[in-house]
Scaffold this active site. Structure first.
Site, PDB file in Angstrom:
ATOM      1  N   LYS A  12       0.840  -1.207   0.000  1.00 39.48           N
ATOM      2  CA  LYS A  12       0.000   0.000   0.000  1.00 39.48           C
ATOM      3  C   LYS A  12       0.873   1.254   0.000  1.00 39.48           C
ATOM      4  CE  LYS A  12      -1.810   1.559   4.028  1.00 39.48           C
ATOM      5  NZ  LYS A  12      -1.568   2.982   4.316  1.00 39.48           N
ATOM      6  N   ASN A  13       1.869   1.279   0.890  1.00 42.50           N
ATOM      7  CA  ASN A  13       2.642   2.503   1.066  1.00 42.50           C
ATOM      8  C   ASN A  13       3.619   2.780  -0.072  1.00 42.50           C
ATOM      9  OD1 ASN A  13       1.233   2.925   3.367  1.00 42.50           O
ATOM     10  ND2 ASN A  13       2.913   2.459   4.782  1.00 42.50           N
ATOM     11  N   CYS A  72      -5.247  12.552  12.768  1.00 47.65           N
ATOM     12  CA  CYS A  72      -5.802  11.253  12.388  1.00 47.65           C
ATOM     13  C   CYS A  72      -5.768  10.345  13.600  1.00 47.65           C
ATOM     14  CB  CYS A  72      -5.038  10.637  11.231  1.00 47.65           C
ATOM     15  SG  CYS A  72      -3.466   9.940  11.715  1.00 47.65           S
ATOM     16  N   ARG A  98      -0.974  14.865  12.844  1.00 46.39           N
ATOM     17  CA  ARG A  98      -0.173  14.418  11.695  1.00 46.39           C
ATOM     18  C   ARG A  98       0.400  15.670  11.024  1.00 46.39           C
ATOM     19  NH1 ARG A  98      -1.182   8.752   9.759  1.00 46.39           N
ATOM     20  NH2 ARG A  98       0.671   8.386   8.535  1.00 46.39           N
ATOM     21  N   ASP A 103       4.566   0.422  12.070  1.00 45.35           N
ATOM     22  CA  ASP A 103       3.351  -0.226  11.571  1.00 45.35           C
ATOM     23  C   ASP A 103       3.221  -1.674  12.049  1.00 45.35           C
ATOM     24  OD1 ASP A 103       2.588   2.068  10.333  1.00 45.35           O
ATOM     25  OD2 ASP A 103       3.133   1.449   8.311  1.00 45.35           O
ATOM     26  N   ARG A 129      -8.574  -0.310   4.506  1.00 43.05           N
ATOM     27  CA  ARG A 129      -7.572   0.632   3.997  1.00 43.05           C
ATOM     28  C   ARG A 129      -6.264  -0.077   3.648  1.00 43.05           C
ATOM     29  NH1 ARG A 129      -5.738   4.190   8.001  1.00 43.05           N
ATOM     30  NH2 ARG A 129      -4.281   4.609   6.336  1.00 43.05           N
TER      31      ARG A 129
HETATM   32  C1  UD1 Z   1       4.336   6.714   6.546  1.00 47.94           C
HETATM   33  C2  UD1 Z   1       3.449   5.505   6.346  1.00 47.94           C
HETATM   34  C3  UD1 Z   1       2.929   5.001   7.677  1.00 47.94           C
HETATM   35  C4  UD1 Z   1       4.081   4.744   8.637  1.00 47.94           C
HETATM   36  C5  UD1 Z   1       4.981   5.972   8.717  1.00 47.94           C
HETATM   37  C6  UD1 Z   1       6.230   5.738   9.547  1.00 47.94           C
HETATM   38  C7  UD1 Z   1       2.455   5.902   4.171  1.00 47.94           C
HETATM   39  C8  UD1 Z   1       1.230   6.195   3.394  1.00 47.94           C
HETATM   40  N1  UD1 Z   1       2.328   5.877   5.501  1.00 47.94           N
HETATM   41  O1  UD1 Z   1       3.519   7.742   7.106  1.00 47.94           O
HETATM   42  O2  UD1 Z   1       2.212   3.785   7.452  1.00 47.94           O
HETATM   43  O3  UD1 Z   1       3.584   4.458   9.918  1.00 47.94           O
HETATM   44  O4  UD1 Z   1       5.407   6.372   7.397  1.00 47.94           O
HETATM   45  O5  UD1 Z   1       6.972   4.692   9.043  1.00 47.94           O
HETATM   46  O6  UD1 Z   1       3.502   5.624   3.616  1.00 47.94           O
HETATM   47  N2  UD1 Z   1       6.315  14.380  11.133  1.00 47.94           N
HETATM   48  C9  UD1 Z   1       6.407  15.708  11.478  1.00 47.94           C
HETATM   49  N3  UD1 Z   1       6.301  16.647  10.479  1.00 47.94           N
HETATM   50  C10 UD1 Z   1       6.120  16.301   9.173  1.00 47.94           C
HETATM   51  C11 UD1 Z   1       6.031  14.936   8.829  1.00 47.94           C
HETATM   52  C12 UD1 Z   1       6.124  13.990   9.835  1.00 47.94           C
HETATM   53  O7  UD1 Z   1       6.565  16.063  12.634  1.00 47.94           O
HETATM   54  O8  UD1 Z   1       6.036  17.197   8.324  1.00 47.94           O
HETATM   55  C13 UD1 Z   1       6.387  13.344  12.200  1.00 47.94           C
HETATM   56  C14 UD1 Z   1       5.053  12.585  12.340  1.00 47.94           C
HETATM   57  O9  UD1 Z   1       4.151  13.271  13.168  1.00 47.94           O
HETATM   58  C15 UD1 Z   1       5.494  11.288  12.930  1.00 47.94           C
HETATM   59  C16 UD1 Z   1       6.872  11.066  12.297  1.00 47.94           C
HETATM   60  O10 UD1 Z   1       7.299  12.343  11.827  1.00 47.94           O
HETATM   61  O11 UD1 Z   1       5.622  11.420  14.317  1.00 47.94           O
HETATM   62  C17 UD1 Z   1       6.876  10.060  11.170  1.00 47.94           C
HETATM   63  O12 UD1 Z   1       6.050  10.479  10.141  1.00 47.94           O
HETATM   64  P1  UD1 Z   1       6.312  10.116   8.599  1.00 47.94           P
HETATM   65  O13 UD1 Z   1       7.571   9.337   8.448  1.00 47.94           O
HETATM   66  O14 UD1 Z   1       6.158  11.363   7.826  1.00 47.94           O
HETATM   67  O15 UD1 Z   1       5.085   9.165   8.322  1.00 47.94           O
HETATM   68  P2  UD1 Z   1       4.054   9.234   7.145  1.00 47.94           P
HETATM   69  O16 UD1 Z   1       4.764   9.528   5.865  1.00 47.94           O
HETATM   70  O17 UD1 Z   1       2.918  10.091   7.525  1.00 47.94           O
END
Ligand code: UD1
Length: 418
Positions: A22-23, A116, A121, A306, A398
């Protein structure tokens, strides 16, 4: 309301085929927007998040054709640059479209993704990186209104955390930007490597995918290509867990064992034996699982957040006490309360959860709290004596294609009650 009725206590045995990730599929579908031509994405899982991504592409003016697990996207003529609020809400990770839309059309209008089920997020890293590349972003009335004069401009970008989504957004913005973009402290997840392989097949120039520093030399335009999505490593861990909690043995086909290097030692620590070939993994469980000393979630190549809930379901019935430390998301223990309804003994303090294994769980009505938390409840239900009724199933849709079928064909008793 649909419910999944699980009669637990049955040992699983047999083979299961793992679907595409999915990711990986989501950012790759967003990336098809950059190609002047048709992209054929094979091994695309049939999931509600993937459907939401194709809806967004359709809304933007792309033509979509589906043939089984192959999704063909023709982005010859995108005609819009906005994502309606309803589609943004349907899938929080639709923020990954921002870099692609801005790069392709020079503007973008998206509603703010907001919080979320995993807690806040934030997207500050995405926005700050895209601003550095010359995108003007105004945040007004819950909307992000973005514009760039001409093309985005490559530049060095240092991420304060190796965010998966931010790395993807920067890549999508950088491949057709002017000049060179260097991402320092980039995410190293296999899904990032898959996205880079897709982009490279379309004509992008990228070095260092899978490492902490990724260098992108912008090109004028991308063309269509054919690409196969990598296997879903979290779906793989879910079935590994299903074998483990039922004292069973499952052969998982179409997997990539290399992506599971932080996970496999923990299964072995809990007493499972694992054997892997090129794209197959055999998991055999002991009579009773042993505790795992510490599960600390980390960015790849560390243990994936995850899979935290899945290992916790295993720890609930293991002999001894296991400790979990969630370092990635603030609020990722929502499944704990539901696991406790099944008889689990868990204490949470901040980012730490201590799980005291019990000999037996017993079935009860529970609800999915989020995607992976829901999958953990399926595992706990498979392990429990008696009947577990699982609600709020849309979370599972999902991320899991044909999960009930996969488990049923290996000996589980699951009935979907509409
Ligand atoms: C992706 C995955 C999700 C997985 C996560 C971590 C997808 C669709 N989803 O989510 O399944 O759990 O990686 O491996 O691929 N953060 C910030 N600011 C930002 C962006 C992130 O503070 O601008 C923080 C988030 O709140 C979180 C951490 O960084 O605490 C990790 O987030 P991130 O690696 O961005 O995860 P996603 O891309 O949202």
């Amino acid at each position: 309301m649909a419910r999944l009725i699980i009669e637990g206590g049955r040992r699983l045995n047999g083979a299961v085929h793992i679907h595409g990730a999915k990711n990986s599929a989501l950012p790759i579908l967003a990336a098809t927007l950059l190609a002047h031509g048709v992209c054929e994405i094979e091994n695309c899982p049939a999931l509600s998040d993937v459907r939401a991504a194709t809806e967004i592409l359709r809304h933007l003016g792309c033509e979509i054709r589906k043939d089984g697990a192959c999704v063909a996207v023709d982005a010859t003529a995108p005609c819009r640059s906005d994502i309606p609020d309803a589609l943004m809400r349907e899938m929080r990770s639709s923020i990954v479209f921002l870099g692609a839309i801005a790069a392709r059309t020079g503007e973008a209008e998206l509603s703010f993704p907001g919080g979320c089920e995993l807690g806040p997020r934030p997207i500050d890293l995405h926005l700050s990186a895209l601003r550095q590349m010359g995108l003007r972003i105004d945040e007004e009335g819950g909307k992000l209104c973005c514009r760039v004069n001409g093309r985005l401009a490559g530049c060095p970008i240092t991420l304060s955390f190796p965010s998966v989504g931010a790395t993807e957004n920067i890549l999508l913005a950088a491949v057709t930007a002017t000049g060179t973009t260097t991402i320092y402290n980039a995410a190293r997840e296999p899904e990032i490597v898959d996205l880079c392989e897709f982009l490279t097949a379309c004509g992008a120039r990228i070095r260092g995918a899978g490492e902490s520093t990724i260098v992108v030399d912008g090109v004028e335009r991308l063309n269509g290509c054919r690409h196969r999505v990598i296997p879903d490593r979290i779906e793989t861990v879910t079935y590994m867990g299903a074998a483990a909690v039922t004292g069973g043995s499952l052969l998982l086909r179409g997997v990539c064992p290399r992506h599971l290097q932080a996970v496999m030692p923990l299964f072995e620590e809990m007493g499972c034996s694992l054997a892997s070939w090129d794209d197959e993994l055999l998991v055999s469980a002991p009579g009773r699982l042993r505790r795992v000393k510490t599960v600390r979630t980390l960015p790849y190549p560390g243990f994936p957040t995850d899979a935290q809930a899945l290992l916790m379901a295993m720890a609930c019935i293991a002999e001894g006490t296991s400790v979990f430390i969630e370092t990635i998301f603030e609020s990722r223990y929502k499944h704990v309360g539901e696991l406790m309804r099944l008889g689990a003994r868990i204490k949470v303090e901040g980012r730490v959860a201590v799980v005291e294994g019990v000999p037996q769980l017993s079935g009860a009505p529970v609800q999915c709290t989020d995607l992976r938390g829901g999958a953990a409840l399926v595992l706990a239900g498979l392990a429990a004596q008696g009947r577990t009724e699982l609600g709020e199933l849309y979370h599972l849709e999902r991320g899991y294609e044909a999960m009930a079928e996969g488990l049923t064909q290996t000996g589980a008793s699951l009935i979907l009650e509409e």
